[in-house]
Scaffold this motif. Sequence first.
Motif, PDB file in Angstrom:
ATOM      1  N   ASP A   1       5.913  -3.714   2.142  1.00  0.00           N
ATOM      2  CA  ASP A   1       5.368  -2.639   2.865  1.00  0.00           C
ATOM      3  C   ASP A   1       3.998  -2.551   2.581  1.00  0.00           C
ATOM      4  OD1 ASP A   1       7.735  -1.429   3.499  1.00  0.00           O
ATOM      5  OD2 ASP A   1       8.286  -0.992   1.443  1.00  0.00           O
TER       6      ASP A   1
ATOM      7  N   ARG B   1       0.661   6.381  -4.888  1.00  0.00           N
ATOM      8  CA  ARG B   1       2.248   7.330  -4.939  1.00  0.00           C
ATOM      9  C   ARG B   1       2.928   7.077  -3.903  1.00  0.00           C
ATOM     10  NH1 ARG B   1       3.122  12.664  -7.196  1.00  0.00           N
ATOM     11  NH2 ARG B   1       0.885  12.881  -7.567  1.00  0.00           N
ATOM     12  N   ARG B   2       3.663   5.823  -3.713  1.00  0.00           N
ATOM     13  CA  ARG B   2       4.484   5.468  -2.554  1.00  0.00           C
ATOM     14  C   ARG B   2       5.590   4.911  -3.155  1.00  0.00           C
ATOM     15  NH1 ARG B   2       1.242   7.990  -0.298  1.00  0.00           N
ATOM     16  NH2 ARG B   2       0.064   7.869   1.772  1.00  0.00           N
ATOM     17  N   ASP B   3       6.853   4.879  -2.194  1.00  0.00           N
ATOM     18  CA  ASP B   3       7.889   4.184  -2.682  1.00  0.00           C
ATOM     19  C   ASP B   3       7.957   2.951  -1.707  1.00  0.00           C
ATOM     20  OD1 ASP B   3      10.423   3.636  -3.666  1.00  0.00           O
ATOM     21  OD2 ASP B   3      11.619   5.058  -2.364  1.00  0.00           O
ATOM     22  N   TRP B   4       7.235   2.014  -2.131  1.00  0.00           N
ATOM     23  CA  TRP B   4       6.938   0.766  -1.511  1.00  0.00           C
ATOM     24  C   TRP B   4       7.467  -0.333  -2.509  1.00  0.00           C
ATOM     25  CZ3 TRP B   4       1.338   1.554   0.742  1.00  0.00           C
ATOM     26  CH2 TRP B   4       1.460   2.335   2.077  1.00  0.00           C
TER      27      TRP B   4
ATOM     28  N   SER C   1       2.650   7.986  -9.802  1.00  0.00           N
ATOM     29  CA  SER C   1       1.437   8.720  -9.939  1.00  0.00           C
ATOM     30  C   SER C   1       0.756   8.179 -11.080  1.00  0.00           C
ATOM     31  CB  SER C   1       2.080  10.204  -9.979  1.00  0.00           C
ATOM     32  OG  SER C   1       2.997  10.370 -11.229  1.00  0.00           O
TER      33      SER C   1
ATOM     34  N   GLY D   1       4.313   1.378  -7.280  1.00  0.00           N
ATOM     35  CA  GLY D   1       4.362   2.757  -7.177  1.00  0.00           C
ATOM     36  C   GLY D   1       4.324   3.604  -8.104  1.00  0.00           C
TER      37      GLY D   1
ATOM     38  N   THR E   1      -4.163   3.519  -0.814  1.00  0.00           N
ATOM     39  CA  THR E   1      -3.781   3.720   0.791  1.00  0.00           C
ATOM     40  C   THR E   1      -4.999   4.937   1.422  1.00  0.00           C
ATOM     41  OG1 THR E   1      -2.870   5.720  -0.407  1.00  0.00           O
ATOM     42  CG2 THR E   1      -1.353   4.115   0.210  1.00  0.00           C
TER      43      THR E   1
END
Length: 515
Positions: free
Chosen positions: A77, A70-73, A112, A110, A38
Amino acid sequence: MGPGLSNEGDTVNPLRDPQDRRLPRIPEPCAMVIFGVTGDLAQKKLIPAVYDLANRGLLPPGFVVLGFARRDWGDGDFESLAYQAARKGARTPWRDEVWSRLAGNIKFVGGSFDDDEAFDSLAETLDELRSTHGIAGNAAFYFSIPPAAFPVVLKQLARTGMADNAKSGGWRRVVVEKPFGSDLPSAKSLNDLVDDVFTREDVFRIDHYLGKETVQNIMALRFANNLFEPLWNSKYVDSVQITMAEDVGIGSRAGFYDAAGAARDVLQNHLLQLLALVAMEEPTSFDAAEIRAEKLKVLRAITVPKDVSTGTVRGQYLPGWVAGQRAVGYLEEKDIPPDSTTESYVAVRLGIQNRRWAEVPFYIRAGKRLPRRVTEVAIIFKRAPHLPFNATDMEMLGNNQLVVRVQPDEGVVLKFGAKVPGTTMEVRDIAMDFQYGEAFTESSPEAYERLVLDVLIGDRTLFPDAAEVEQSWQVIDPLEAAWRGTRPEPYRAGEWGPRAADEMLEREGRAWRRA
């Protein structure tokens, strides 16, 4: 076999000679895993480069882009984000059918960097891609992340076995972006860290300048022609100037830039690599190991000024005007401490201690908020030993010059003397100007496009190895130590650096080329 990315009829020829560089180089089916997908680098460079490669038919069937952040995708998305990035940054014409094929090969995981479950899921996804997309265990891991995050990501790749070629059944490579450390000890530590997880042959350190067509053309100019190489030595060359001028300020990079400065940001990597390409001996072949060996010899032969106070200049821009626009000073930039002594400009006189370049000075300068953006290498030749003309007829004649423009207006300029039309023998400098955009109908790939393809193919020619990185720091570290506790010279935004930089050359009877 998963969805194909090549145009209809674009397939890998099994009879293709892999040594024939005239033919398109197509990687094996593989995945490119982008950590930090990202971020700006991935959005502005990597994803557009992937689209352009697909548009040129240079990606294999079964190529997958696998993003990690680190995304809730879900995959959709990430596909939407990738579409926007590719559409905005692509250099080749947009074709919906190319994107449609590519979009089916975009995946996302997704989590960390310290999340074991996320990396377990990443490993499982790569395993699944063997059967769904036929990648055969081949994957390149692109670290588009801060160096501080390297240790934890490398630990996760080692823990899950994703860095293990034998376990994967294919090849596993890692791509590391600069900065390669902040000094020699940190560079060695970083190299050791990466080499503990990946084999040295699978580590690709990206210096995007080496992917530029005009940088590669330095080797073609020298070694493909008999016109220049006989003159490429101290008998004929007076000096070499390498300039990297930027008209912009530090932008949003205050955190990194104020800790690094111009010397660590561009001199240690981009400019020393340019110097090495200009000064290296001819390799026995156009092979990665041979080219790296010759560059390393040059880096080891570099000498720094004995008196740093007269052989180097550090500068910091004050408020001024650039291209008709008001520009704030370095200390007024957002998030810069008001007492910062970080340089935004550096000029250095280097030497190369070998027979070819003995007594030839290499003047290198780089800076921000200069009058215009330009990167170039200028070979300044000695004056003719005897001029049988009247002195008044020679007043407008300077040194012959061969100038390689890296950016913008990529090309080569040859400057020499010619008679001015008229009744007197007046000789004046003229220039023959070759421009890539006018001479070739082929489109020039963006640097990251070329380098991403080389990673997927496994061609390390344009990637510095650990020894080059560490040797470059051995040039920079003594300068940084000598500068410690000193303040940079001021110069106004829109000027060509501090007055002291001009004086450095004037003391030796020379002047900076008008870039």
